[in-house]
Design an enzyme around this catalytic site. Structure first.
Site, PDB file in Angstrom:
ATOM      1  N   GLY A   1       0.820  -1.205   0.000  1.00 23.78           N
ATOM      2  CA  GLY A   1       0.000   0.000   0.000  1.00 23.78           C
ATOM      3  C   GLY A   1       0.853   1.253   0.000  1.00 23.78           C
ATOM      4  O   GLY A   1       1.927   1.303  -0.600  1.00 23.78           O
ATOM      5  N   SER A   2       0.408   2.272   0.725  1.00 22.06           N
ATOM      6  CA  SER A   2       1.007   3.608   0.607  1.00 22.06           C
ATOM      7  C   SER A   2       2.429   3.724   1.138  1.00 22.06           C
ATOM      8  O   SER A   2       3.111   4.708   0.840  1.00 22.06           O
ATOM      9  CB  SER A   2       0.112   4.638   1.296  1.00 22.06           C
ATOM     10  OG  SER A   2      -1.107   4.764   0.586  1.00 22.06           O
ATOM     11  N   THR A   3       2.908   2.768   1.954  1.00 22.09           N
ATOM     12  CA  THR A   3       4.314   2.833   2.356  1.00 22.09           C
ATOM     13  C   THR A   3       5.219   2.694   1.129  1.00 22.09           C
ATOM     14  O   THR A   3       6.358   3.174   1.140  1.00 22.09           O
ATOM     15  CB  THR A   3       4.663   1.729   3.376  1.00 22.09           C
ATOM     16  OG1 THR A   3       4.162   0.475   2.896  1.00 22.09           O
ATOM     17  CG2 THR A   3       4.057   2.035   4.741  1.00 22.09           C
TER      18      THR A   3
END
Length: 588
Positions: free
Chosen positions: A304-306
């Protein structure tokens, strides 16, 4: 006639010569056997009448970076019987059943078995073994032995691993460093007669065992406890399936902690939790294997956004984006025929790249990913080491599951850019980001530090590969700045700690199948932001209720850092009272 006599004399002389030669050969053989080979045949003869019993070596200990013992040994006994030496079988059976708590049928079967040596039970407490020895029954042997012992039960169970009945490593560090830890077994040699009966009053020969070496690892007992406690707490609060936490030094790859909750009891590794129900058609051993899995390295997930950290670093390095570049987010972006949403339904409106990462805006990163293009993005995957394993010193590391380059279209490129449609391990993400924020040096995450003998002398120090220049120092510095902004003013604000500069990124991803509506919440953070000394990653699998990474994962890393940063000696900066009040009011 005279000729005949002469011939017979010659014949007799030849015969006597042959006899003398034959006698010479025989005498020579006897001399060789009796004088020159006597020791060899004496040893061979003795070996035929000696019975061997193994003496196990003490396995080396595993110590944390401060010398705290994480894996040790307990002295125990192994009780066995030698069939043709037993004189009173019924007494032997009764004694062994009583002292060892075994059933008569099981013991009788072993006592009456025609074998050179039959093990009745291992890992017998010393006091029990001593009582059996004092009974002095012929044919019953009690030998010293060692049992692996873990003083802290569940602590780092999936990292340390455990040993089997033969004292060899099964999983974890125990198996990776087995050759240093296991030592060399000794032997007791007992003299017996031709029937295999032990000769009374005959002396025993003994070859002493050589104990294994100690292993010092980079794990810190206190930091491991902090990580486990925080993971347990959030798992119970959110009724999550599991929680993984990694704490590492991003400068050299040393792993301080690796928690995988739920852990298991290392002193009872073959016992499933009491509440476990074995499904029909499934073996119990399958559940044990699942219980032993290390989620940080054995399992992959959509980050995801990491992963936007990696997209940002690639875009900055390729010079396809500037911090002041303008973007517009209406809440979605169209890529070919696909409408890909931002997590904020109404959109973020106009924003520059700095606010794009602070807001974790998907349309901004899709735009940036498309600017990079497939070929260039894939080149950076290789440059950052994303498509390779970390080579951590733990068994069973999984590799990155990524699209083949030729199969990446515009939609795939768009989803990859914000961390979906592919999978990596938590440790791979942590190691890669470490390289992006430490100045561009891709390090090998590891636990093994050194090996010591029983005198405490270091006999081996481990070295690990690193790859320099995966990004420029300028890009690395920019990434540290951007990620500090994420925590101080953006979506990672719940990880902020007054007086400490924290960098980081939140993430919320969905597991497959999407219809199951199960999520993974995570947060990756590091401190101090300007010169990272520790990097942490928490992954919460299937939390119930609110599942956003910024809401439930970031506060857990904040709690861990609040304990760990002072412990590491990172000084808290003084801040004005007004700033502290503003921070508290904002819910940071």
């Amino acid at each position: 006639m005279e000729r005949l006599k002469t011939f017979q004399k010659k014949k007799l002389l030849v015969f006597m010569l042959f006899v003398l030669l034959g006698l010479g050969v025989v005498i020579g053989k006897l001399v060789k056997l009796m004088i020159f080979d006597s020791q060899h045949y004496e040893e061979t003869s003795q070996a035929l009448h000696e019975r061997e019993r193994e003496i196990k070596a003490a396995r080396g200990r595993i110590l944390d970076r401060n010398g705290i013992v994480l894996a040790d040994n307990k002295s125990v006994c192994t009780v066995s019987v030698i069939y043709n030496q037993i004189e009173e079988p019924e007494q032997v059976i009764e004694l062994l059943c009583r002292e060892l708590g075994l059933g008569e049928e099981e013991v009788r079967k072993k006592v009456e078995k025609l074998s050179s040596r039959e093990c009745i039970k291992s890992n017998v407490p010393q006091d029990v073994g001593e009582r059996i020895r004092q009974a002095n029954l012929a044919g019953v042997k009690v030998d010293e032995d060692y049992k692996r012992y873990y003083p802290f039960d569940e602590l780092a169970s999936k990292v340390l691993g455990f040993t089997g009945g033969d004292n060899q490593g099964i999983i974890g560090l125990e198996v990776v460093y087995d050759k240093y830890l296991q030592g060399e077994s000794g032997m007791i040699l007992t003299l017996t007669d031709a029937a295999g009966i032990e000769i009374k009053n005959a002396s025993e020969r003994r070859k002493d065992p050589v104990d294994g070496n100690d292993l010092t690892i980079s794990m810190d007992y206190n930091m491991q406890k902090y990580a486990m406690q925080a993971a347990h707490k959030v798992m119970e609060e959110k009724n999550a399936d599991s929680v993984s936490v990694i704490l590492m030094n991003p400068q050299n790859g040393e792993l301080y902690a690796m928690a995988n909750v739920p852990e298991f009891n290392l002193n009872q590794p073959y016992e499933l939790p009491e509440s476990t129900v074995v499904p029909a058609g499934q073996e119990e051993f399958d559940l044990l294997n699942q219980m032993w899995r290390n989620g940080c390295i054995n399992d992959t997930y959509e980050p995801g956004s990491t992963f936007k950290i990696i997209t940002s670093a690639a875009a900055l390095e390729a010079d396809v984006v500037k911090l002041d570049d303008s973007f517009f987010c209406p809440g979605y972006i169209m890529v070919e025929d696909r409408r890909i949403r931002c997590h904020k339904a109404g959109g973020h409106g106009s924003e520059d790249f700095v606010h794009g990462i602070m807001n974790s805006c998907n349309p901004v990163f899709i735009d940036v990913g498309l600017r990079l293009g497939t070929d260039r993005f894939y080149d950076y995957f290789n440059q950052f080491g994303l498509l390779e394993k970390t080579n951590v010193d733990l068994p069973g590391e999984a590799g990155t599951i990524m699209h083949k380059k030729e199969n990446i279209g515009q939609v795939e490129l768009a989803t990859i850019s914000f961390g979906q449609s592919f999978q990596i391990t938590p440790l791979k993400l942590a190691a890669t980001v470490s390289g992006l924020i430490n100045g561009g040096n891709l390090v090998t995450p590891h636990f093994g530090v050194s090996v010591q003998n029983k005198d405490g002398e270091t006999v081996k120090t481990f070295e690990y590969e690193s790859k320099e220049g995966i990004v420029s120092e300028e890009t690395s510095e920019t990434m540290r700045y951007l990620l500090e902004q994420v925590v101080s003013e953006g979506s990672g604000k719940n990880a902020a700690i007054a007086g400490f500069s924290i960098g980081g990124k939140t993430a919320t991803s969905q597991t497959l199948p999407r219809s199951a509506k199960k999520y993974i919440s995570s947060f990756l953070g590091f401190a101090p932001a300007e010169n990272p000394q520790i990097l942490g990653l928490i992954v919460i699998r299937d939390p119930q209720g609110v599942y956003y990474g910024g809401t439930i994962a970031a506060p857990v890393m904040k709690e861990i850092f609040e304990n760990v940063l002072p412990y590491l000696g990172v000084e808290r900066k003084e801040i004005a009272e007004e700033a502290e009040e503003e921070t508290a009011a904002a819910g940071y």
